[in-house]
Design an enzyme around this catalytic site. Sequence first.
Site, PDB file in Angstrom:
ATOM      1  N   SER A   1       0.855  -1.192   0.000  1.00 24.87           N
ATOM      2  CA  SER A   1       0.000   0.000   0.000  1.00 24.87           C
ATOM      3  C   SER A   1       0.882   1.229   0.000  1.00 24.87           C
ATOM      4  O   SER A   1       1.967   1.235   0.599  1.00 24.87           O
ATOM      5  CB  SER A   1      -0.894   0.017   1.238  1.00 24.87           C
ATOM      6  OG  SER A   1      -1.610   1.244   1.320  1.00 24.87           O
TER       7      SER A   1
ATOM      8  N   TYR B   1      -2.050  -0.136  10.178  1.00 28.08           N
ATOM      9  CA  TYR B   1      -2.115  -0.587   8.782  1.00 28.08           C
ATOM     10  C   TYR B   1      -0.828  -0.216   8.044  1.00 28.08           C
ATOM     11  O   TYR B   1      -0.233  -1.049   7.346  1.00 28.08           O
ATOM     12  CB  TYR B   1      -3.326   0.050   8.092  1.00 28.08           C
ATOM     13  CG  TYR B   1      -3.513  -0.404   6.664  1.00 28.08           C
ATOM     14  CD1 TYR B   1      -4.000  -1.670   6.374  1.00 28.08           C
ATOM     15  CD2 TYR B   1      -3.196   0.440   5.598  1.00 28.08           C
ATOM     16  CE1 TYR B   1      -4.172  -2.090   5.058  1.00 28.08           C
ATOM     17  CE2 TYR B   1      -3.367   0.038   4.293  1.00 28.08           C
ATOM     18  CZ  TYR B   1      -3.851  -1.231   4.026  1.00 28.08           C
ATOM     19  OH  TYR B   1      -4.012  -1.645   2.718  1.00 28.08           O
TER      20      TYR B   1
END
Length: 269
Positions: A131, A144
Amino acid sequence: MEQRVVLITGGSSGIGKAIGVHLKSKGFTVYGTTRTLARHTNFSHFELLELDVRDAHSVQGAVAAVIEKEGRLDILVNNAGVGITGPIEETPYEEIRKAFETNFHGPLHMAKAVLPQMRKQKSGLIINITSIAGYMGLPYRGIYSATKGALELLTETLRMETKDFGIQLTNLAPGDFATNIAAGRYHVPPLEGSPYFKKYSDTLAMINDDVDSASSPDLVAKKVFRITEAKRPKVHYTVGAFMQKFSLFLKKILPDKVYEKLLLNHYKL
């Protein structure tokens, strides 16, 4: 030319499904995975296997099933992942652990399971879907970001350790895409009386709006295909909106505190 065999974790929806559909249209033999096969009895885009990336035994069983049926495994796409948001101070440690089990330990289980076969073949490609958030600490998405950043570094190491075996590894870091990740994401509920309540509530709304207005995951699928065509894949790839990718360039050239200020301004913190 013999069809290449690809295994995609988290293949029943979102980015994983888009990757599988696109690669199948390009002539690949595609296997996807899902934690609960019974929920997808009408899935017909490509073959789905039941697999929980958090369970090493489940991983070994599914990988062995593909190899037994096809005699080879050419490409692994580590796509399965979970979202998590919240102030770090208020995030239950059990949820932090679960996020790392899926987003970091899961891809590691998968890599360890496929490497012996790829080494035997003297060829193979592992694409880790990370990501853009993994390149920076983002407010209320720190866990995250940490899971994806750890996976980026793991890939760098594995590239060097397996270079003599004909195996290639790469990271593909997407920005925000229109998927159902928000529905399955764990988020700390904004709590009245919390010192983080107002700013976290506003940031959570912004995060959800960004996902809802994001581009189609087909763009990620097309990028994955281009990576599979590369003779020497790069260490890092990104895909997403211009400003999300540009933020990585800014992080490289700006002083840390200046970049931090840009993030604070963006999130109105």
